[in-house]
Scaffold this motif. Structure first.
Motif, short mmCIF file in Angstrom:
data_model
loop_
_atom_site.label_atom_id
_atom_site.label_comp_id
_atom_site.label_asym_id
_atom_site.label_seq_id
_atom_site.Cartn_x
_atom_site.Cartn_y
_atom_site.Cartn_z
N ASN A 93 0.82 -1.21 0.00
CA ASN A 93 0.00 0.00 0.00
C ASN A 93 0.86 1.27 0.00
N GLU A 94 2.00 1.20 0.74
CA GLU A 94 2.88 2.38 0.80
C GLU A 94 3.46 2.71 -0.57
N ILE A 95 3.91 1.68 -1.26
CA ILE A 95 4.49 1.89 -2.59
C ILE A 95 3.42 2.33 -3.57
N ALA A 96 2.27 1.67 -3.50
CA ALA A 96 1.18 2.04 -4.40
C ALA A 96 0.77 3.49 -4.18
N GLU A 97 0.69 3.90 -2.90
CA GLU A 97 0.34 5.28 -2.61
C GLU A 97 1.42 6.25 -3.12
N GLY A 98 2.69 5.81 -2.99
CA GLY A 98 3.79 6.65 -3.48
C GLY A 98 3.71 6.83 -5.00
N PHE A 99 3.40 5.79 -5.71
CA PHE A 99 3.23 5.91 -7.17
C PHE A 99 2.08 6.84 -7.50
N TYR A 100 0.99 6.71 -6.75
CA TYR A 100 -0.19 7.53 -7.04
C TYR A 100 0.09 9.01 -6.81
N GLN A 101 0.88 9.30 -5.77
CA GLN A 101 1.20 10.69 -5.47
C GLN A 101 2.21 11.29 -6.45
N SER A 102 3.11 10.43 -6.96
CA SER A 102 4.20 10.94 -7.82
C SER A 102 3.82 11.02 -9.29
N ASN A 103 2.77 10.36 -9.68
CA ASN A 103 2.44 10.29 -11.11
C ASN A 103 0.96 10.52 -11.34
N ASP A 104 0.63 10.94 -12.52
CA ASP A 104 -0.76 11.20 -12.90
C ASP A 104 -1.32 9.95 -13.58
N THR A 109 -0.85 9.08 -21.69
CA THR A 109 0.21 9.30 -22.69
C THR A 109 1.60 9.22 -22.08
N GLU A 110 1.69 9.20 -20.76
CA GLU A 110 2.99 9.17 -20.09
C GLU A 110 3.54 7.76 -20.13
N ALA A 111 4.72 7.62 -20.78
CA ALA A 111 5.30 6.28 -20.95
C ALA A 111 6.19 5.90 -19.77
N LEU A 112 6.77 6.89 -19.08
CA LEU A 112 7.67 6.61 -17.97
C LEU A 112 7.11 7.24 -16.69
N TRP A 113 7.10 6.46 -15.60
CA TRP A 113 6.74 6.98 -14.28
C TRP A 113 7.98 7.04 -13.42
N GLU A 114 7.88 7.86 -12.38
CA GLU A 114 9.01 8.02 -11.47
C GLU A 114 8.57 7.74 -10.04
N TYR A 115 9.41 7.04 -9.31
CA TYR A 115 9.13 6.78 -7.90
C TYR A 115 10.44 6.43 -7.20
N GLY A 116 10.67 7.09 -6.08
CA GLY A 116 11.85 6.78 -5.29
C GLY A 116 13.16 7.01 -6.02
N GLY A 117 13.17 8.00 -6.93
CA GLY A 117 14.39 8.30 -7.66
C GLY A 117 14.66 7.36 -8.81
N SER A 118 13.74 6.45 -9.11
CA SER A 118 13.90 5.50 -10.22
C SER A 118 12.79 5.71 -11.23
N ASN A 119 13.09 5.35 -12.47
CA ASN A 119 12.11 5.42 -13.54
C ASN A 119 11.53 4.04 -13.83
N PHE A 120 10.26 4.04 -14.25
CA PHE A 120 9.57 2.78 -14.53
C PHE A 120 8.90 2.89 -15.90
N VAL A 121 9.00 1.82 -16.66
CA VAL A 121 8.33 1.74 -17.95
C VAL A 121 6.91 1.25 -17.70
N THR A 122 5.92 1.88 -18.33
CA THR A 122 4.51 1.52 -18.10
C THR A 122 3.86 1.04 -19.38
N SER A 123 2.84 0.22 -19.18
CA SER A 123 2.01 -0.23 -20.29
C SER A 123 0.58 -0.36 -19.78
N ARG A 124 -0.39 0.14 -20.54
CA ARG A 124 -1.78 0.20 -20.07
C ARG A 124 -2.65 -0.61 -21.02
N ILE A 125 -3.51 -1.47 -20.44
CA ILE A 125 -4.42 -2.31 -21.24
C ILE A 125 -5.84 -2.13 -20.69
#
Length: 442
Positions: A93-104, A109-125
């Motif tokens: 839940n902590e990580i999920a909440e952190g992602f929700y706060q850091s990204n829209d 259209t956003e391909a890369l998310w950021e959390y904890g100083g790291s970037n993450f590749v995303t894919s939406r279905i």
């Protein structure tokens, strides 16, 4: 710094810069490709999960979805677009909440998310039907492709080093091939400086260097010929001046010592006067040649009508021709004009005509005409012609035939014609003697 080193540095630096830019561009493209490939894999995994869940749970029960998603070894979110809320996540839940706060999450259209100083590749279905507003969001950290990045960077560095080494080797051989002929050319120039013309050698090279080397070789040969001609000139000049001076000295000393009677004294004085005149003529002609070679300002150019000039030549040469019983004929095309010093050109043509009269048997012909490329003046005679061994040197100073006088007349004629932008050549005449052609290019 030597030229070879400068070229090596420049060539190697150029190749290194090109390779560096190419490496940066390739790295950027590869990174984009890796991200796209990761997204494509996430998308494929997500579509498999969505299809499986849709087939097994057509009622779209969220509870059932959560049970299935918990079994997946993936980082993902089940997101409700309509409510802008995360319904489920395989992360804490902590990580999920952190992602929700850091990204829209609503920005698809956003391909890369950021959390904890790291970037993450995303894919939406999306789940079907789309009206449900449910969306599966899968993530993978960029660190997963860091190993591939590191390998690729290592390969780029290896290729870069190999390329730089190859560039250095290639530049060494290329510049060595370029500079070696220049070094040899430098030594040939040193030989010219020391006047070692007989030791000049042609260098092996290509392109412009070959042309320069050939020009240097030809220049050395021309300098050698010039020095030889100057030596010959001084030898001949000293001989020509020495002969009348010795004659004058002999008669003067005889008269002074009183060893001549009255008749011999009168004869000696006549010889002395004749030799003085001859000496004066030689000196005047030598002075004229020197001025033509070194003082262009003595040359007064103007428009000269060749027809009128030829008439003046004939008027002056006719008494000499009549005295020797030589027929002097001329044929001139009207309207031919050149730019020259009229008095000096008159002297040049007169020298040629008198030379023809001196060697002719019965006739000297003067013809002036125009061809497509040049204006041409021909002066030919029916004498014995010029001996083959003398022909290459006929326009040199103090070179004269058996009936010649000072040996300077033809040299003066050539100098005047060339000063006027024309040329002069010797050929065999159809009359049997020599033919001199004076030509001016259009």
């Amino acid at each position: 710094m030597k030229l070879q080193h400068q070229l090596n540095i420049a060539f190697t630096a150029l190749l290194v810069i090109i390779m560096g830019i190419a490496s940066i561009v390739i790295y950027s493209l590869i990174l984009d490709l890796l991200i796209e490939d990761e997204r494509r894999q996430l998308e494929q995994s997500g579509e498999v999960i969505v299809n499986l869940m849709t087939d097994q749970y057509g009622s779209m029960n969220i509870q059932h979805f959560n049970e299935v998603l918990e079994q997946q070894d993936l980082q993902l979110f089940l997101y409700d677009r309509n409510q802008d809320a995360v319904l489920f996540s395989t992360m804490s839940n902590e990580i999920a909440e952190g992602f929700y706060q850091s990204n829209d999450f609503s920005d698809n259209t956003e391909a890369l998310w950021e959390y904890g100083g790291s970037n993450f590749v995303t894919s939406r279905i999306l789940f079907y039907p789309e009206s449900l507003g449910l969306e599966l969001i899968l993530l993978t950290p960029m660190s997963d492709i860091s190993a591939v990045q590191q390998d690729f960077i290592f390969l780029i560095i290896v290729v870069f080093l190999i390329g730089a080494a190859s560039a250095g080797v290639i530049s060494y051989f290329l510049t060595n091939k370029l500079v070696t002929p220049l070094t040899r050319l430098k030594w040939q120039m040193k030989k010219i400086e020391k006047r070692q013309f007989d030791q000049i050698e042609e260098i092996e090279a290509t392109g412009e260097i070959k042309e320069v080397g050939q020009s240097v070789y030809e220049m050395a040969q021309e300098l050698q010929r010039y020095i030889n001609s100057q030596q010959t000139f001084f030898q001949n000049a000293s001989h020509e001046l020495k002969t009348p001076l010795m004659t004058i000295q002999g008669y003067a000393e005889g008269i002074k010592d009183g060893i001549f009677d009255e008749n011999d004294k009168e004869k000696g004085l006549e010889v002395m006067v004749t030799e003085v005149s001859r000496l004066k003529k030689i000196i005047n002609e030598m002075t004229l040649l020197a001025k033509l070679d070194s003082a262009p300002e003595v040359y007064d150019e103007s428009e000269v009508d060749l027809g009128q000039l030829t008439e003046r030549v004939v008027d002056r040469a006719l008494p000499i021709a009549n005295e020797r019983g030589i027929e002097l004929s001329h044929q001139v095309k009207e309207g031919l004009v050149i730019s020259a010093d009229e008095e000096k050109m008159l002297q040049a043509l007169l020298n040629l005509v008198i030379n023809g009269i001196r060697h002719a048997r019965t006739v000297v012909k003067i013809e002036i005409s125009r061809t497509r490329d040049e204006m041409l003046m021909r002066i030919e005679d029916d004498g014995e012609g010029v001996a083959p061994d003398m022909a290459p040197h006929i326009f040199h100073r103090f070179v004269k035939g058996k009936n010649g006088e000072t040996g300077l007349g033809l040299a003066i004629a050539r100098a005047i014609v060339e000063q006027s932008g024309g040329g002069i050549r010797l050929e065999d005449s159809s009359l049997g003697g020599a033919k001199f052609e004076v030509f001016f290019r259009k």
